[in-house]
Design a protein around this motif. Structure first.
Motif, mmCIF file in Angstrom:
data_model
loop_
_atom_site.group_PDB
_atom_site.id
_atom_site.type_symbol
_atom_site.label_atom_id
_atom_site.label_comp_id
_atom_site.label_asym_id
_atom_site.label_seq_id
_atom_site.Cartn_x
_atom_site.Cartn_y
_atom_site.Cartn_z
ATOM 1 N N TYR A 175 0.808 -1.221 0.000
ATOM 2 C CA TYR A 175 0.000 0.000 0.000
ATOM 3 C C TYR A 175 0.844 1.276 0.000
ATOM 4 O O TYR A 175 0.602 2.172 -0.826
ATOM 5 N N PRO A 176 1.851 1.417 0.863
ATOM 6 C CA PRO A 176 2.635 2.667 0.848
ATOM 7 C C PRO A 176 3.378 2.881 -0.480
ATOM 8 O O PRO A 176 3.450 3.998 -0.973
ATOM 9 N N TYR A 177 3.912 1.818 -1.064
ATOM 10 C CA TYR A 177 4.609 1.918 -2.347
ATOM 11 C C TYR A 177 3.651 2.403 -3.432
ATOM 12 O O TYR A 177 3.993 3.288 -4.224
ATOM 13 N N MET A 178 2.466 1.814 -3.476
ATOM 14 C CA MET A 178 1.488 2.200 -4.494
ATOM 15 C C MET A 178 1.065 3.660 -4.315
ATOM 16 O O MET A 178 0.886 4.383 -5.289
ATOM 17 N N LYS A 179 0.947 4.086 -3.072
ATOM 18 C CA LYS A 179 0.564 5.465 -2.803
ATOM 19 C C LYS A 179 1.629 6.428 -3.306
ATOM 20 O O LYS A 179 1.321 7.432 -3.942
ATOM 21 N N VAL A 180 2.893 6.133 -3.051
ATOM 22 C CA VAL A 180 3.983 6.997 -3.484
ATOM 23 C C VAL A 180 4.036 7.078 -5.010
ATOM 24 O O VAL A 180 4.179 8.168 -5.580
ATOM 25 N N LYS A 181 3.911 5.939 -5.690
ATOM 26 C CA LYS A 181 3.941 5.922 -7.151
ATOM 27 C C LYS A 181 2.753 6.693 -7.733
ATOM 28 O O LYS A 181 2.900 7.453 -8.687
ATOM 29 N N TRP A 182 1.580 6.490 -7.146
ATOM 30 C CA TRP A 182 0.385 7.173 -7.620
ATOM 31 C C TRP A 182 0.534 8.685 -7.456
ATOM 32 O O TRP A 182 0.210 9.453 -8.358
ATOM 33 N N GLU A 183 1.038 9.116 -6.309
ATOM 34 C CA GLU A 183 1.215 10.546 -6.060
ATOM 35 C C GLU A 183 2.276 11.149 -6.974
ATOM 36 O O GLU A 183 2.119 12.276 -7.444
#
Length: 101
Positions: free
Chosen positions: A57-65
């Motif tokens: 989840y944190p990795y996906m959030k960073v990439k999305w942002e």
């Protein structure tokens, strides 16, 4: 002679109507959409305590942002079409709605 060289350089710069540049932004918007979908999936699973999703989840959030910031800069510079801006806004609304549930 110098004037002709300058005109040639400026005529070669990419614009909104350049199909190659447009395809670049279409690809980035598609990536943004895919990361948003994965983000939503892992966000929901992480709320339920899924340990794999809690780590992704944190990795996906960073990439999305990060992709979102690139698209925002492109929008400010006028590199995106109206349809592309609408698509980006739809994706952002999806994320907000998911997080508010």
């Amino acid at each position: 002679m110098i004037k002709n060289n300058t005109e040639f350089i400026f005529n070669d710069t990419p614009t909104k109507s350049n199909p190659i540049m447009n395809q670049k932004w279409v690809k980035r918007i598609d990536d943004y959409s895919n990361y948003a979908k994965e983000y939503i999936i892992h966000y929901k699973k992480s709320l339920k305590g899924n340990s794999i999703s809690l780590s992704k989840y944190p990795y996906m959030k960073v990439k999305w942002e990060a992709l979102g910031m690139k698209l925002e800069k492109a929008k400010k510079r006028g590199l995106l079409t109206g349809e592309q801006i609408k698509k980006v806004m739809k994706i952002q609304i999806k994320i907000v709605n998911t997080c508010c549930e």
